[in-house]
Design an enzyme around this catalytic site. Structure first.
Site, PDB file in Angstrom:
ATOM      1  N   ARG A  59     -22.371   2.774  -7.317  1.00 10.79           N
ATOM      2  CA  ARG A  59     -22.205   2.535  -8.910  1.00 10.79           C
ATOM      3  C   ARG A  59     -22.111   4.042  -9.085  1.00 10.79           C
ATOM      4  NH1 ARG A  59     -24.035  -0.792 -12.732  1.00 10.79           N
ATOM      5  NH2 ARG A  59     -23.272   0.748 -14.696  1.00 10.79           N
ATOM      6  N   HIS A  90     -18.796  -6.202 -18.086  1.00  9.50           N
ATOM      7  CA  HIS A  90     -19.235  -4.449 -17.469  1.00  9.50           C
ATOM      8  C   HIS A  90     -18.219  -4.564 -16.378  1.00  9.50           C
ATOM      9  CE1 HIS A  90     -22.056  -2.398 -16.571  1.00  9.50           C
ATOM     10  NE2 HIS A  90     -23.661  -3.239 -15.581  1.00  9.50           N
ATOM     11  N   ARG A 146     -22.833   0.697 -24.203  1.00  8.48           N
ATOM     12  CA  ARG A 146     -22.924   0.127 -23.739  1.00  8.48           C
ATOM     13  C   ARG A 146     -23.152  -0.827 -25.001  1.00  8.48           C
ATOM     14  NH1 ARG A 146     -27.401  -1.311 -19.459  1.00  8.48           N
ATOM     15  NH2 ARG A 146     -25.851  -1.340 -18.497  1.00  8.48           N
ATOM     16  N   ASP A 189     -26.399 -13.473 -10.932  1.00  7.55           N
ATOM     17  CA  ASP A 189     -26.860 -12.855 -12.474  1.00  7.55           C
ATOM     18  C   ASP A 189     -28.156 -13.239 -12.609  1.00  7.55           C
ATOM     19  OD1 ASP A 189     -27.426 -10.526 -14.300  1.00  7.55           O
ATOM     20  OD2 ASP A 189     -25.513 -10.705 -15.493  1.00  7.55           O
ATOM     21  N   GLN A 213     -19.912  -2.276 -13.134  1.00  7.31           N
ATOM     22  CA  GLN A 213     -20.182  -3.154 -12.084  1.00  7.31           C
ATOM     23  C   GLN A 213     -19.259  -3.945 -11.345  1.00  7.31           C
ATOM     24  OE1 GLN A 213     -23.797  -3.169 -11.984  1.00  7.31           O
ATOM     25  NE2 GLN A 213     -23.402  -4.090 -10.072  1.00  7.31           N
ATOM     26  N   CYS A 249     -25.958  -8.346 -10.014  1.00  8.05           N
ATOM     27  CA  CYS A 249     -25.770  -6.633 -10.020  1.00  8.05           C
ATOM     28  C   CYS A 249     -27.386  -6.132 -10.463  1.00  8.05           C
ATOM     29  CB  CYS A 249     -24.870  -6.237 -11.848  1.00  8.05           C
ATOM     30  SG  CYS A 249     -25.990  -8.330 -12.842  1.00  8.05           S
TER      31      CYS A 249
HETATM   32  N1  NVA Z   1     -25.564 -10.007 -17.986  1.00  7.39           N
HETATM   33  C1  NVA Z   1     -26.377  -9.236 -17.891  1.00  7.39           C
HETATM   34  C2  NVA Z   1     -26.295  -7.783 -16.769  1.00  7.39           C
HETATM   35  C3  NVA Z   1     -26.851  -6.982 -17.329  1.00  7.39           C
HETATM   36  C4  NVA Z   1     -26.709  -5.707 -16.045  1.00  7.39           C
HETATM   37  C5  NVA Z   1     -26.756  -8.654 -19.203  1.00  7.39           C
HETATM   38  O1  NVA Z   1     -25.601  -8.566 -20.010  1.00  7.39           O
HETATM   39  O2  NVA Z   1     -27.943  -8.100 -18.936  1.00  7.39           O
HETATM   40  N1   CP Z   2     -26.445  -3.272 -13.191  1.00  4.82           N
HETATM   41  C1   CP Z   2     -26.880  -2.451 -14.243  1.00  4.82           C
HETATM   42  O1   CP Z   2     -25.741  -2.150 -15.120  1.00  4.82           O
HETATM   43  O2   CP Z   2     -27.551  -2.101 -14.753  1.00  4.82           O
HETATM   44  P1   CP Z   2     -28.631  -1.569 -15.273  1.00  4.82           P
HETATM   45  O3   CP Z   2     -28.658  -2.735 -16.829  1.00  4.82           O
HETATM   46  O4   CP Z   2     -30.529  -1.152 -14.964  1.00  4.82           O
HETATM   47  O5   CP Z   2     -27.578   0.296 -16.456  1.00  4.82           O
END
Ligand code: NVA
Ligand code: CP
Length: 312
Positions: free
Chosen positions: A294, A131, A104, A226, A134, A266
């Site tokens: 997930r 992502h 990540r 989101d 997701q 998400c």
């Molecule tokens: N768009 C959000 C998704 C979190 C799962 C982010 O990147 O923070």
């Molecule tokens: N939806 C998602 O990726 O959640 P987290 O950021 O908690 O891993």
């Protein structure tokens, strides 16, 4: 079956058949978890996090345990990707120690560099670009509630961000319909829309970007949103809130969609901002089903990418 790419960097890299096969295997894993309990026996997943996480960490770690393997959590302060050590060197170390890497990252290029420099699979667990894990969970969920993915008419309301990009790619792979409703200046990247539009020609998917949430929601049988400011954009929170306020998913917006339209997110949700409690907690909300899925979809991905023979 093995996937044609070594890594899962973007849903765009999957063929429509591979996309469906992952969802099919995820359904099997959900229905009969014991059957795959030894599929990753003695295998290890390194989990690199540059950002916080609840779902991604817990589902990947649980997935490895349920498949008979083991996961190592590497916090942002542990590796300091590209800072303490170059990204290629991190990859060249880890490939000798573990069977798969999950990352990540802030920059998508970090995932790409990890993938290029390691012989073991690298899974994108959220970058600024996409992502994919997701989207797989989202489409397992949509298939559970709508049965045929071609009948899904999804409206994504909000920022044209990483989650939106993966939804565009996923819709294009399965022949569904997606309308993105976003404020002007917050559209998904043109490069993503163009790639997804090319994929859509193969499957008959329909993709559209509009700037009016009511127009986007009309005729939808699933509505998705989101956060307005993603991780790394915290400084823009207030400015974005002003722009995005008309894009809140609330009861009035859900009424524009088809009766019985489901609600997806998400997570994490900023309740009272992009979604009201009345929608997030309503009977049509499937947000926690998505979160659970997930686990099942990532088990399928791990099995397909890291399962089978032990790598040299
Ligand atoms: N768009 C959000 C998704 C979190 C799962 C982010 O990147 O923070
Ligand atoms: N939806 C998602 O990726 O959640 P987290 O950021 O908690 O891993």
């Amino acid at each position: 079956m093995r996937l044609s790419h070594k890594d899962l960097s973007s849903i765009h890299d999957l063929t429509p058949d591979e996309f469906r096969a992952i969802l099919d295997l995820a359904d099997q894993m959900k229905a009969n978890p014991v059957r795959h309990a030894r599929s990753l026996e003695r295998k290890t997943l390194a989990m690199i996090f540059e950002k916080p996480s609840l779902r991604t960490r817990v589902t990947f770690e649980t997935a490895m345990t349920q498949l008979g393997g083991h996961a190592i959590y590497l916090a942002p302060s542990d590796i300091q990707l590209g800072n303490r050590e170059s990204i290629p060197d991190v990859a060249r170390n880890l490939e000798r120690m573990v069977d798969a890497i999950m990352a990540r990252t802030f920059h998508h290029d970090s995932v790409v560099q990890l993938a290029r420099n390691s012989r073991v699979p690298v899974i994108n667990a959220l970058s600024d670009y996409s992502h994919p894990c997701q989207a797989l969970a989202d489409f397992q969920t949509l298939r559970e509630v709508r049965r045929d993915l071609k009948s899904v008419r999804l409206c994504y309301v909000g920022d044209g961000n990483n989650v939106c990009h993966s939804l565009l790619f996923a819709v294009a792979k399965c022949g569904a319909t997606l309308t993105v409703a976003c404020p002007r200046g917050y559209e998904p990247l043109k490069q993503v829309v163009d790639l997804a539009t090319l994929d859509a020609q193969e499957t008959g998917a329909t993709l559209r970007v509009v700037h009016d949430p009511a127009e986007g929601a009309r005729g939808a049988n699933a509505v998705y949103t989101d956060v307005w400011a993603s991780m790394g954009q915290e400084a823009e929170t207030e400015a974005r809130a002003r722009v995005f306020r008309p894009f809140q998913v609330n009861d009035a917006l859900m009424e524009k969609a088809d009766p019985g339209a489901v609600f997806l997110h998400c997570l994490p949700a900023h309740r009272g901002w992009e979604v009201t409690d009345s929608v997030a907690d309503s009977p049509v909300s499937v947000i926690f089903q998505q979160a659970e899925n997930r686990l099942h979809t990532q088990k399928a991905v791990l099995h397909l990418l890291a399962g089978g023979e032990i790598r040299p």
